[in-house]
Design an enzyme around this catalytic site. Structure first.
Site, PDB file in Angstrom:
ATOM      1  CG  ASN A 208       8.748  90.167  39.105  1.00 19.71           C
ATOM      2  OD1 ASN A 208       8.005  89.823  40.023  1.00 19.71           O
ATOM      3  ND2 ASN A 208       8.315  90.857  38.058  1.00 19.71           N
ATOM      4  CG  ASP A 276      11.239  97.913  35.025  1.00 16.71           C
ATOM      5  OD1 ASP A 276      10.171  98.543  35.112  1.00 16.71           O
ATOM      6  OD2 ASP A 276      11.954  97.633  36.009  1.00 16.71           O
ATOM      7  CE  LYS A 286      15.109  74.941  23.889  1.00 18.37           C
ATOM      8  NZ  LYS A 286      15.361  73.529  24.152  1.00 18.37           N
ATOM      9  CG  ASP A 304       5.128 103.134  34.276  1.00 21.85           C
ATOM     10  OD1 ASP A 304       4.044 102.972  34.864  1.00 21.85           O
ATOM     11  OD2 ASP A 304       6.207 103.349  34.867  1.00 21.85           O
ATOM     12  CE  LYS A 341       6.527 104.598  37.955  1.00 23.56           C
ATOM     13  NZ  LYS A 341       6.431 103.233  37.445  1.00 23.56           N
TER      14      LYS A 341
HETATM   15  O1  C5P Z   1       8.928 102.280  38.373  1.00 17.37           O
HETATM   16  P1  C5P Z   1       8.553 101.223  39.345  1.00 17.37           P
HETATM   17  O2  C5P Z   1       8.498  99.840  38.734  1.00 17.37           O
HETATM   18  O3  C5P Z   1       9.334 101.221  40.614  1.00 17.37           O
HETATM   19  O4  C5P Z   1       7.070 101.623  39.774  1.00 17.37           O
HETATM   20  C1  C5P Z   1       6.287 100.831  40.595  1.00 17.37           C
HETATM   21  C2  C5P Z   1       4.838 101.127  40.372  1.00 17.37           C
HETATM   22  O5  C5P Z   1       4.556 101.266  38.995  1.00 17.37           O
HETATM   23  C3  C5P Z   1       3.958  99.996  40.826  1.00 17.37           C
HETATM   24  O6  C5P Z   1       2.719 100.538  41.235  1.00 17.37           O
HETATM   25  C4  C5P Z   1       3.820  99.163  39.571  1.00 17.37           C
HETATM   26  O7  C5P Z   1       2.630  98.369  39.598  1.00 17.37           O
HETATM   27  C5  C5P Z   1       3.764 100.224  38.511  1.00 17.37           C
HETATM   28  N1  C5P Z   1       4.298  99.830  37.205  1.00 17.37           N
HETATM   29  C6  C5P Z   1       3.454  99.678  36.128  1.00 17.37           C
HETATM   30  N2  C5P Z   1       3.974  99.364  34.896  1.00 17.37           N
HETATM   31  C7  C5P Z   1       5.312  99.208  34.716  1.00 17.37           C
HETATM   32  C8  C5P Z   1       6.175  99.368  35.808  1.00 17.37           C
HETATM   33  C9  C5P Z   1       5.642  99.658  37.037  1.00 17.37           C
HETATM   34  O8  C5P Z   1       2.245  99.819  36.295  1.00 17.37           O
HETATM   35  N3  C5P Z   1       5.778  98.905  33.515  1.00 17.37           N
END
Ligand code: C5P
Length: 397
Positions: A208, A276, A286, A304, A341
């Site tokens: 990203n 995500d 490959k 997460d 969260k």
């Molecule tokens: O759900 P979202 O990606 O919008 O959440 C953003 C927050 O969650 C940020 O603080 C990001 O660093 C954290 N995050 C994480 N692990 C993930 C997705 C997001 O720590 N897999």
């Protein structure tokens, strides 16, 4: 300005060692107690007697000096200091430090210390520019070692270029900065930053656009307030700050492992833009282009990191801060995210293209806490970081 501070000054074996005798005096002028440690090679350039006379302290030289071990062991020697300064720090000492060697008193003290370490490299220009030295420098910075110099100029060996030890006032200023007692002194904060890369196959990956700018600024601001920072970063554009321990990772799962390994911490700030999804299966080869058939990628959800740390039972950092990049209904979405969260604070921002925030130098955030939502005016990412670091310091008391 340095009253009551105890500085362990390690002399490496280089011609610049004579300048470090003056460094002893300048540090003492400012109120510091300076305890000299001489390597064998340093004794070829300065005598233990001069270091002892100028510091008015016993000089430490030998790991196996039984008297010293009885009076004060090498572990205690390294811990009793408020700061360890290595001046001059030779190419050889840098290599030993980077490699974790501990085969004399100086290197053992450097391995055993729990205090900040500041090095003043000094060596011939070619030795400084050698890829091995530059590799070691990067490794040392990654370990949170602070550096001052080297300067550029005419050298004792007759050559010209970078490699000359920083001047004494510069080293004093760097030592002073390293000893600054900020409100976060003694606190450990973990910061995640940058994007993650999720491999599709050995040559392709999902990424990203996160530059790592905001996370880097947060880590720098926390370190400036005296925190010990572990900076877990994905492959970011912006280089990591100085004076923090840098753990480099590629994927979300590696980031989670690195964060877990870095705990316990007093606070954790999750500024990384974590992917995500990753591929459901590891793809060791490959993926081939086949005529008439497009590949179908099957995804699996990444862990997460924020949620798993925020929801851990024992060992949860006292303050867990997440970021939320939103493009609409910023406040509501971010507040819902905070609840979902289980983190304490959410720093929410609007990353719609028209704001120019993603990849830009400014940010306009809303801080969401138990007490409600607070809009901060649009400001530089560095200012957002300073303000957030100050709030973290306030919350940790
Ligand atoms: O759900 P979202 O990606 O919008 O959440 C953003 C927050 O969650 C940020 O603080 C990001 O660093 C954290 N995050 C994480 N692990 C993930 C997705 C997001 O720590 N897999």
């Amino acid at each position: 300005m340095l009253a009551g501070k105890r500085i362990l000054l390690i002399f490496g074996g280089g011609i610049a060692a004579f300048k470090s005798l003056d460094l002893i005096r300048r540090l003492r002028d400012r109120g510091a107690a300076v305890v000299p440690v001489l390597t064998r090679a340093a004794e070829e350039f300065v005598t233990p007697l001069s270091a002892s006379a100028l510091s008015a302290q016993k000089v430490y030289r030998d790991l196996f000096d039984l008297t010293d071990e009885a009076e004060m062991g090498h572990i205690e020697l390294s811990r009793a200091a408020d700061l360890v300064v290595v001046a001059p720090c030779t190419a050889d000492l840098m290599a030993k430090m980077a490699g974790g060697h501990a085969n004399d008193l100086a290197t053992t003290v450097l391995m055993a210390t729990d205090k900040r370490v500041l090095i003043a490299p000094a060596m011939n220009v070619r030795m400084w520019q050698h890829p091995a030295t530059q590799r070691n420098l990067a490794a040392l910075r990654g370990d949170g070692i602070l550096t001052v110099g080297p300067d550029e100029g005419a050298m004792a060996c007759g050559e010209f270029g970078p490699g000359r030890m920083a001047e004494v006032p510069e080293i004093v200023a760097a030592a002073q900065a390293a000893l600054m007692d900020g409100p976060l002194k003694g606190r450990h904060v973990v910061v995640t930053s940058g994007p993650t890369h999720e491999p599709i196959d050995p040559v392709r990956y999902i990424a990203n656009r996160s530059s790592g700018a905001q996370g880097t600024a947060v880590a720098r601001a926390l370190a400036a307030l005296g925190a010990r920072v572990t900076f877990v970063t994905g492959p970011a554009e912006v280089p990591p700050p100085e004076g923090v321990a840098v753990i480099r990772v590629e994927t979300a799962r590696q980031m989670l492992d690195a964060v877990r390994a870095a705990l316990p911490a007093d606070a954790a700030v999750f500024a990384a833009a974590v992917a995500d999804w990753r591929m459901a299966e590891d793809q060791p080869q490959k993926i081939k282009k086949t005529a008439g058939a497009l590949p179908v990628l099957e995804f699996a959800e990444n862990p997460d990191i924020l949620a798993s740390v925020a929801q851990m039972g024992s060992g949860r950092p006292g303050l867990v801060v997440g970021f939320a990049a939103e493009t609409e209904a910023v406040r509501n979405n971010a507040a819902a995210k905070r609840a979902r969260k289980g983190c304490d604070w959410i720093v929410a921002n609007d990353v719609s293209p028209e704001t120019g925030i993603m990849g830009g130098t400014e940010n306009a955030v809303t801080l969401i806490t138990d007490a409600g939502a607070e809009d901060w005016p649009r400001m530089g990412k560095g200012d957002v970081a300073n303000r957030l670091a100050a709030r973290i310091a306030e919350a940790l008391g």
